[in-house]
Every structure is written in C-alpha cells, then in structure tokens.
Design an enzyme around this catalytic site. Structure first.
Site, PDB file in Angstrom:
ATOM      1  N   LEU A   1       0.844  -1.204   0.000  1.00  0.00           N
ATOM      2  CA  LEU A   1       0.000   0.000   0.000  1.00  0.00           C
ATOM      3  C   LEU A   1       0.873   1.245   0.000  1.00  0.00           C
ATOM      4  O   LEU A   1       1.803   1.327   0.798  1.00  0.00           O
ATOM      5  CB  LEU A   1      -0.857   0.046   1.284  1.00  0.00           C
ATOM      6  CG  LEU A   1      -1.845  -1.093   1.503  1.00  0.00           C
ATOM      7  CD1 LEU A   1      -2.363  -1.047   2.926  1.00  0.00           C
ATOM      8  CD2 LEU A   1      -3.009  -0.976   0.525  1.00  0.00           C
ATOM      9  N   HIS A   2       0.581   2.185  -0.889  1.00  0.00           N
ATOM     10  CA  HIS A   2       1.325   3.438  -0.823  1.00  0.00           C
ATOM     11  C   HIS A   2       0.571   4.628  -1.407  1.00  0.00           C
ATOM     12  O   HIS A   2       1.028   5.755  -1.331  1.00  0.00           O
ATOM     13  CB  HIS A   2       2.667   3.306  -1.554  1.00  0.00           C
ATOM     14  CG  HIS A   2       2.517   3.238  -3.043  1.00  0.00           C
ATOM     15  ND1 HIS A   2       2.149   2.096  -3.695  1.00  0.00           N
ATOM     16  CD2 HIS A   2       2.654   4.192  -4.001  1.00  0.00           C
ATOM     17  CE1 HIS A   2       2.079   2.341  -4.997  1.00  0.00           C
ATOM     18  NE2 HIS A   2       2.376   3.597  -5.208  1.00  0.00           N
TER      19      HIS A   2
END
Ligand code: UD1
Length: 387
Positions: free
Chosen positions: A226-227
């Site tokens: 996730l980013h």
C-alpha cells in the site's frame, strides 16, 4: 542515435531494464540512463538496478522528495541542463510518475540550435540556423483511470499529449488515445514491458524461495502493498485498512513490505504497533525486485494499490485485490485475476478467494516477454531504417 532512458521511481526500473538490454545489442544506439533521484533509498532504487542488471546511471539528477510542484520543477530544471549538454535524438520516458511528466515537458520545450551550412548555399550567403528537439517516446502510454484526483492520471494525460511516439500495452490504451485525438500513426501497440523483466529473471526468482526464508509455506500467505495517498495519507482510511488487515490475518498470514510513505504515516498516526503486535502480520522493509517477485510467485493472493502488481498477478494467474475505486488497467479485471475492493469489502473479498478452488484468467495479447524487441523494431521504422 543517442537515446536517453529516463528513470525516477521504483516502478520505472523494471520498465526500462529490458529496453536498455535490447538497445545494448544494437550498434546504432548510444544509450544513456538518466536517474532523476525521485526515489533514492537503497531498497527503493539501487537494489533494483542490481537485480535488473542495470549499470549505474550515466547521470543522476539527485532531486529527492518534495511537493509535486517542487519535485516536478527540480527535475525539469536539472534535466533541461542535461538535455542541452547531451543533445539526444530520442528520449524515452516510462510510466506515470512525476519524473515522467517533468522530463516529457522539458524534452518537448527544449530547442537545440543547429547551424546549417549546406554546400548548395552560395558562399556569400551566411549560414542559416534551425531549431530542433529530440523525439519523445512514452512507454506504457494510453492508460487511464478517469480519476483526475490521482496525480498519476494528470501525469499520464500530459505526457501522452506531448509524446511523438506512444507505445501502448493493450487495446484499451489505444482506444483512450484515439478518443483524445492522438493520430493513429503515433500509437504503436508493443505489449507489456514488465513481463519482459519477469521472464528475463524468472529462473532467479524461482530459485529465491523468499517465503521459506521468512518461515512461510507456499500458498499459505498473502502479500500486501500500500502506498497511494488516497489509502495511506488520511488517518481514518488507514485505520480502517489496518483493522481489516488484522481481520484477514486471522485466516491467512500476511507479509507486508512497507513503502516509506506508508511507514511514515503508520508511525505518525500511531497505527504501527497494532500491526507489529498482530501475530499473523509480518511487516518488512521494501523488498528488492527478485525477492519481491518470489513472494508474489508463491503467495495465495495479493492485496495492493500498486499499478504494476495488478499486471504481474494477471500474467501469473494469481488472485489480486486492488484497494482502489478504479484502475487504469481494466484489462486485468476483464481478462485477468484482478478485482477492485474497498476497506469495507476487503475482508469479505479475501474470504471469497480463500474459499475458491480455481480461478479462470487469461493473459492479454502481447504480454509475452518480447515487448522490448518490438520497441527496437518500432524505433528502426520511425527513424526510416537509417539505423
Ligand atoms: C511515487 C509515484 C507513484 C508510484 C510510487 C511507487 C508520483 C506522483 N508518484 O509515489 O506513482 O506508484 O512512486 O513507489 O510520482 N521516500 C523515501 N525514500 C525514497 C522515496 C520516497 O523515504 O526512496 C519517502 C519520502 O518521504 C517521500 C515519500 O516517500 O516524500 C513519497 O515519495 P514520492 O516519490 O514523492 O511518491 P511515492 O509515494 O513513492
């Protein structure tokens, strides 16, 4: 032909590597790698160069992090100087990060002055001057999420509108470009370049067995990445994602290589301990290409907001849940293993995968490990077979 390959951030490296290696075999091509320095950590950049057998960049602009305007502006200023010094014939930008946009803008606005002294000019006449600029090619052109709140969507639209050559991965990308008025002759479908990297390193990836190194069994864990700002920059959203991950980890172990942006926010919002103390969740530093792909090869499913991982899982036939309301890669949903999900739905969607026996999926056309070669042919054709 002097060719500049621009890279800036992690997802660029596996797109430029196959092309760089293919160009190395062509004696007409003098190639240079320019690294803008958007990503600079060892495990976000250097480790990828090593895995992908890339030499050190010929030029490093060292721009680092900043706001969008700061980062884009700094790349443009440094890259413009380099363009004036190096005067390339062709600039290749890849993907949709800020470095892609900045170098596309600088390339199309540059003007090299050339003194023309054709022998046909009468001696008395002074030499004339003409301006020209390098050709700009965009690799991975035409992808659209139709969500202009995503910084990458702006980068894609602007880069495509400026490019002279648009190398696309799939028919939907061709269609998006045509709808935006890009002439047919500029659009060239070459396939998915990331599959070239994966195939180039397949044996090493399979030998790596990263899951065993982490004490995990084949198909007995999920991988999470996730980013995206929309998932990790707002406390209430990130909290609900963390809660859902804890729920999922009760059914299957989770390996979560944490992006620097995400780690910073998990710490500052105070959620990191919850994840660290959950027995079924293993947080790691970002992982280099070969080790990361090894984790993907052997996992049960992936939960991600990355663009590239949606494609890699489709190619490998591994179920993928994409934590986003949309995707610029719809072919991975229509033909592949991808499914869009939300923080509220992800536990149920993970359950559905865990209960299913088989998944039907198809590998899109031209995702075959031969995209770099098609690009070489395309460059030769465009340059009128001078090379
Ligand atoms: C960028 C791209 C995104 C891509 C992602 C892959 C843009 C707009 N976004 O997002 O499309 O999917 O890369 O990672 O170009 N940082 C470090 N070390 C690094 C790099 C970043 O600590 O080597 C930290 C910095 O605090 C920085 C933050 O991460 O401010 C965000 O980095 P940035 O390059 O601005 O955006 P990404 O979120 O990585």
């Amino acid at each position: 032909m002097k060719v500049i390959n621009v890279v800036g951030a992690r997802p660029n490296f596996m797109k430029i590597a196959p092309l760089y290696h293919a160009l190395r075999k062509e004696d007409w091509a003098k190639r240079h790698i320019v690294h803008t320095g958007q990503h600079y950590d060892l495990n976000m950049s250097d480790a990828f160069f090593r895995d992908l057998r890339l030499p050190d960049p010929d030029f490093h602009l060292g721009v680092g992090s900043g706001t969008h305007a700061e980062q884009t502006g700094r790349v443009m200023m440094a890259y413009e100087k380099l363009l004036l010094q190096e005067k390339p014939d062709l600039v290749i930008v890849v993907g949709d990060v800020n470095s892609t946009l900045a170098c596309a803008l600088a390339t199309t606005k540059i003007c090299f002055t050339q003194i023309i002294k054709p022998s046909s000019l009468p001696a008395a006449q002074p030499p004339s001057y003409s301006g020209h600029r390098p050709l700009l090619a965009h690799l991975e052109a035409g992808l659209r999420s139709f969500d202009r709140t995503m910084p990458e969507e702006i980068n894609r639209i602007v880069t495509d509108s400026l490019s002279d050559i648009l190398w696309t991965p799939s028919p939907d990308a061709d269609e998006n470009l045509r709808r935006e008025g890009i002439p047919d002759e500029k659009i060239i479908r070459v396939g998915n370049i990331m599959i070239d990297s994966l195939e180039m390193l397949r044996e090493e990836i399979q030998r790596q067995q990263m899951c065993k190194q982490l004490g995990l069994r084949d198909k007995d864990y999920a991988v999470v990445t996730l980013h995206r700002p929309s998932n990790v920059d707002t406390p209430v959203v990130l909290e609900s994602i963390c809660d859902s991950l804890v729920q999922i980890s009760k059914k299957i172990r989770i390996v979560f290589p944490v992006h620097p942006r995400t780690r910073k926010n998990l710490i500052s919002f105070g959620f990191i301990r919850q994840l660290e103390e959950t027995p079924g969740i293993l947080l790691t530093e970002p992982v280099n290409y070969i080790r990361f792909m090894s984790l993907i090869f052997d996992c049960r499913f992936v939960l991600t907001d990355s663009g590239g991982i949606q494609e890699e899982t489709t190619y490998l036939g591994i179920p993928c849940l994409t934590l986003r309301p949309n995707t610029e890669r719809p072919i991975t949903v229509e033909q592949g293993t991808n499914k869009l999900t939300t923080p509220a739905k992800m536990v149920k969607d993970a359950d559905t995968i865990l209960c299913a026996d088989t998944f039907s999926s198809q590998v899109p056309e031209l995702w075959d490990g031969r995209t770099a070669q098609r690009i070489i042919e395309s460059i030769k054709e465009i340059s009128g077979s001078t090379y």
